[in-house]
Design an enzyme around this catalytic site. Structure first.
Site, PDB file in Angstrom:
ATOM      1  N   ARG A  84       0.868  -1.187   0.000  1.00 36.14           N
ATOM      2  CA  ARG A  84       0.000   0.000   0.000  1.00 36.14           C
ATOM      3  C   ARG A  84       0.897   1.227   0.000  1.00 36.14           C
ATOM      4  NH1 ARG A  84      -3.642  -2.714  -1.496  1.00 36.14           N
ATOM      5  NH2 ARG A  84      -5.605  -3.150  -0.446  1.00 36.14           N
ATOM      6  N   HIS A 101      -1.986   0.614  -9.579  1.00 41.52           N
ATOM      7  CA  HIS A 101      -2.601  -0.339  -8.632  1.00 41.52           C
ATOM      8  C   HIS A 101      -3.184  -1.552  -9.373  1.00 41.52           C
ATOM      9  CE1 HIS A 101      -4.469  -0.682  -4.372  1.00 41.52           C
ATOM     10  NE2 HIS A 101      -4.327  -1.887  -4.920  1.00 41.52           N
TER      11      HIS A 101
END
Ligand code: NAP
Ligand code: GLV
Length: 310
Positions: free
Chosen positions: A225, A273
Site C-alpha cells: 500500500r 494499482h
C-alpha cells in the site's frame, strides 16, 4: 436463489460478477440497487463502501472484501459491529502478484531500465551480469502473497529472506520477524519487495532510516500500500543513489496526482494499482465456498481481524 450478495467492486464489471455468482447459485445485486434489496441481502462483497451503507442492511451476515487488504474497511461507520469480514485469498490474485514481483525483481536484476535508456540513446554497452544466487530478495510481509513470491524467487535461485510479525516456515526462505530482526533483514536486502498490509503499525514504515539500512543501490518494489512509504524519503533516497530504482504500484494518493514527482523520475516505474487484480471467475469460488461454510455453521476461512488491520 436464497443467497443474495450485494456487490461493490473496484472495476465496473458487475455483469461479470453476476454471471460468475449465478454459477454458484448466488444472486448478485448491484450496489446502486441496495435500497430495493435491503431486506434480502445476507452477504456483501465490497471495495471502499461508503460509511453507513453496510450498517443499513438489517440481515447482513458476512462482509467479503474484494481486496486482500482490508484497510479500505477501516474507519468510522464502515463495518457494522459484530459482522465478520473475510478478506480475498484466491489463486488468480496470488498468481498475478507472483508475476508482478518476479517480473520486477528480474527487471532490476538484469538492469533492464539501464538497457532501455541505452537503447533510447543508441548506446551499445554490455554490462557484467550477476548470478541470482549471489543476490538477496527481501520480502517485507511474508503472508499469503509474500510467501508465494518468495517461493517463486527461490525457484529462480535468488537468496530469499522474509520479514513478518511472527516466525514463518517457508521452504528455503530465511525468516526474520519482529522489530528486533528488521535491521539484519534490511542490511542484506538488495531487492526489497513490500507486501505488508497497511495498519497502525506499518504506516510510514519505509522511511529515511529504514531505507538507509538497505545496502547502497538496493531496489524497492511496492505492491503493498502507498502509505507504507514516506514519499519524500524514498524520492530523496532515489536522488542520492541509496536506492537505484523503484517499481511502485500503490500510492499515498490514488490516482497518483499529475504533479507527483514520481511520474517523471527516471528511476521510477509506475503502475496504477494493478499488481494483481481480483478476478470474478476465481474469486467467486472462494466467496461461494465460504457462504456454504457459513450456512453449514462451519468456521469461515481467511477471516480478517479488523482491530489488527489484516
Ligand atoms: P497476509 O497474508 O495477511 O500477510 C501479511 C503479512 O504481513 C504477514 O506475514 C504478517 O505477519 C505481516 N505483517 C503485518 N503486520 C506486520 C508488522 N507490524 N510487522 C511485521 N510484519 C507484519 O496478506 P497478503 O494476502 O499477503 O496481502 C498483503 C498485502 O498486499 C495486502 O494487505 C494488500 O495491501 C496488498 N495487495 C496489493 C495488491 C496490488 O494489486 N497492489 C493486490 C493484493 C494485495 P504475520 O503473518 O506474522 O502476522
Ligand atoms: C488490492 O490492492 C488488494 O488488496 O487485493
Amino acid at each position: 436463489m436464497s443467497n443474495v450478495i450485494l456487490v461493490k467492486s473496484d472495476f465496473d464489471r458487475f455483469s461479470e460478477w453476476a454471471d460468475e455468482f449465478r454459477k454458484h447459485d448466488i444472486l448478485a445485486v448491484p450496489w446502486d440497487d441496495m435500497a430495493r434489496h435491503r431486506e434480502t441481502v445476507k452477504y456483501a462483497l465490497v471495495w471502499q463502501p461508503e460509511p453507513g451503507a453496510l450498517a443499513s442492511l438489517p440481515n447482513l451476515e458476512v462482509i467479503f472484501s474484494v481486496a486482500a487488504g482490508i484497510d479500505h474497511l477501516k474507519g468510522e461507520g464502515l463495518v457494522p459491529a459484530g459482522i465478520p469480514v473475510v478478506r480475498m485469498v484466491e489463486d488468480s490474485l496470488t498468481a498475478g502478484m507472483v508475476e508482478y514481483i518476479v517480473y520486477n525483481v528480474l527487471r532490476f536484476h538484469r538492469e533492464m531500465p539501464v538497457y532501455e535508456r541505452d537503447q533510447t540513446n543508441r548506446i551499445w554497452k554490455p554490462r557484467v551480469q550477476q548470478s541470482a544466487w549471489d543476490r538477496t530478495a527481501g520480502i517485507l510481509g511474508l503472508g499469503v502473497l509474500g510467501s508465494a513470491a518468495a517461493v517463486a524467487l527461490h525457484r529462480l535461485q535468488f537468496n530469499v529472506i522474509g520479514w513478518s510479525r511472527n516466525p514463518k516456515q517457508v521452504p528455503e526462505v530465511t525468516s526474520y520477524f519482529g522489530q528486533d530482526q528488521l535491521e539484519p533483514f534490511l542490511e542484506q536486502t538488495e531487492f526489497l519487495v513490500i507486501l505488508l498490509p497497511l495498519t497502525e503499525d506499518t504506516g510510514g514504515i519505509v522511511n529515511r532510516d529504514f531505507l538507509n539500512k538497505l545496502p547502497r543501490g538496493a531496489y524497492v518494489i511496492n505492491a503493498g500500500r502507498g502509505p507504507l512509504v514516506v514519499d519524500e524519503d524514498l524520492l530523496a533516497a532515489l536522488d542520492q543513489g541509496q536506492i537505484a530504482g523503484a517499481a511502485l504500484d500503490v500510492f499515498n494518493q490514488e490516482p497518483l496526482p499529475t504533479e507527483s514527482p514520481y511520474w517523471k523520475h527516471p528511476a521510477v516505474t509506475i503502475t496504477p494499482h494493478v499488481a494483481s487484480i481480483t478476478l470474478p471467475a476465481t474469486s467467486t469460488r472462494h466467496v461461494a465456498d465460504n457462504i456454504q461454510r457459513h450456512r453449514e455453521g462451519k468456521p469461515l476461512t481467511h477471516l480478517a481481524d479488523l482491530s489488527r488491520g489484516y
